[in-house]
Design a protein around this motif. Structure first.
Motif, short mmCIF file in Angstrom:
data_model
loop_
_atom_site.label_atom_id
_atom_site.label_comp_id
_atom_site.label_asym_id
_atom_site.label_seq_id
_atom_site.Cartn_x
_atom_site.Cartn_y
_atom_site.Cartn_z
N MET A 15 47.94 40.89 45.28
CA MET A 15 47.48 39.76 44.45
C MET A 15 45.96 39.82 44.34
O MET A 15 45.25 39.28 45.17
N ASP A 16 45.47 40.47 43.31
CA ASP A 16 44.02 40.71 43.23
C ASP A 16 43.42 40.05 41.98
O ASP A 16 44.08 39.93 40.96
N GLY A 17 42.17 39.62 42.11
CA GLY A 17 41.44 39.11 40.95
C GLY A 17 41.07 37.63 41.01
O GLY A 17 40.55 37.08 40.04
N ASN A 18 41.28 37.00 42.16
CA ASN A 18 40.94 35.58 42.28
C ASN A 18 39.45 35.33 42.06
O ASN A 18 39.05 34.35 41.43
N GLY A 19 38.63 36.23 42.64
CA GLY A 19 37.18 36.07 42.54
C GLY A 19 36.70 36.20 41.11
O GLY A 19 35.89 35.41 40.63
N ARG A 20 37.22 37.23 40.40
CA ARG A 20 36.82 37.42 39.01
C ARG A 20 37.31 36.28 38.12
O ARG A 20 36.65 35.86 37.18
N ARG A 29 34.40 30.70 44.19
CA ARG A 29 35.45 31.67 44.51
C ARG A 29 36.69 31.01 45.10
O ARG A 29 37.82 31.40 44.83
N HIS A 33 40.83 31.22 44.63
CA HIS A 33 41.90 31.43 45.63
C HIS A 33 42.94 30.32 45.55
O HIS A 33 44.14 30.55 45.73
N ALA A 59 48.16 39.02 51.23
CA ALA A 59 47.35 37.81 51.17
C ALA A 59 45.97 38.00 51.77
O ALA A 59 44.99 37.39 51.33
N ARG A 67 34.20 39.57 54.28
CA ARG A 67 33.70 38.55 53.34
C ARG A 67 32.98 37.44 54.09
O ARG A 67 33.03 37.37 55.31
C1 IPE Z 1 42.39 38.69 45.93
O1 IPE Z 1 41.37 38.30 45.09
C2 IPE Z 1 42.53 37.77 47.13
C3 IPE Z 1 42.09 38.35 48.40
C4 IPE Z 1 41.69 39.58 48.59
C5 IPE Z 1 42.10 37.47 49.56
P1 IPE Z 1 39.85 38.76 45.32
O2 IPE Z 1 39.16 37.71 46.11
O3 IPE Z 1 39.82 40.14 45.87
O4 IPE Z 1 39.31 38.76 43.82
P2 IPE Z 1 38.28 39.77 43.16
O5 IPE Z 1 38.83 41.14 43.38
O6 IPE Z 1 36.98 39.55 43.86
O7 IPE Z 1 38.27 39.39 41.72
#
Ligand code: IPE
Ligand code: IPE
Ligand code: MG
Length: 240
Positions: A15-20, A29, A33, A59, A67
């Motif tokens: 599950m990737d891409g929450n930050g973007r 951010r 999440h 997860a 981080r």
């Molecule tokens: C995935 O989203 C969630 C975790 C790794 C906990 P990210 O937080 O990696 O989102 P991006 O990759 O920075 O967009």
């Protein structure tokens, strides 16, 4: 159309891409999440409704500790929130929640909530929902090798170490009901790498990628990705 007779037994999702997603929406951010947790909830529901036997989600990786402390503790708080709010629904749907990875080191509030969920759903017989928390594929293999070495040393394990033995000592092994290898691995957000997920188990998995950011992932997209999987030809090294 989805072919309900050819559903994957085990689907795993990075599950990737929450930050973007958060950046795109101009929010912190952690709001990304949070939106990601909502997306996850919908996918668990749909996976259960589709009769999928195993769903595994990545997860939190063994590398995600790099981080900021704020982000890490925020992610675990969200996990507690998800687990608390949705426990009864998961239970009603007969979902059995399990974990992959050493979750003993996560903040104690999150650990306690998780343990409650594991206990409450332990006897359920529907979808097995595995949450990979503080999980890393290399860590998993290293731990398995150490456990095997220790059992050989004490005499509780004898004979040849074969692939089946190694599988049993992984997180997905005996401790988790010997989960079959994933048929389908999905990764969102356009990245096309494993990032230390299920390294041993993915030997013959099908990979399907989407540019969608995880919070934008919907049950409809999930079904589209299963359809792509259903059109793949799995040969396992044999002849066509
Ligand atoms: C995935 O989203 C969630 C975790 C790794 C906990 P990210 O937080 O990696 O989102 P991006 O990759 O920075 O967009
Ligand atoms: C993988 O995503 C881990 C999870 C989805 C939990 P990351 O965002 O941590 O992976 P990299 O850093 O892009 O490889
Ligand atoms: Mg990421």
């Amino acid at each position: 159309m989805l072919d309900l007779d050819r559903m994957p037994t085990h689907v795993a999702i990075i599950m990737d891409g929450n930050g973007r997603w958060a950046k795109q929406h101009g929010v912190p951010r952690l709001a990304g999440h949070n939106a990601g947790m909502e997306a996850m909830k919908e996918i668990v529901r749909r996976a259960s409704d589709l009769g999928i036997r195993y769903l595994t989600v990545y997860a939190f990786s063994t590398e995600n500790w790099k981080r900021s402390q704020e982000e890490v503790s925020g992610i675990f708080k969200l996990l507690v929130k998800f687990v608390k709010l949705d426990l009864d629904e998961l239970d009603e749907k007969n979902v059995k929640v399990m974990t992959l990875g050493d979750y003993s080191v996560i903040p104690s509030a999150a650990r306690k909530s998780l343990e409650k969920t594991l206990a409450q759903t332990a006897n359920n017989t529907g979808l097995q929902f595995n949450i990979a928390i503080n999980y890393g594929g290399r860590d998993e293999i290293t731990r398995a090798v150490n456990r095997i070495a220790e059992e050989i040393r004490t005499g509780s394990l004898e004979g040849e170490i074969d692939e089946e033995t190694i599988s049993r000592y992984l997180y997905t092994g005996d401790e988790c009901g010997n989960v079959p290898d994933p048929d389908l691995i999905i990764r969102t957000s356009g990245e096309e790498r494993l990032s230390n997920f299920l390294l041993w188990q993915c030997a013959y998995s099908e990979f399907v990628f989407t540019d969608k950011l995880w919070p934008d992932f919907t049950p409809e997209v999930f079904e589209e990705m299963i359809q792509i999987y259903q059109n793949r030809d799995r040969r396992y090294g044999g002849r066509k």
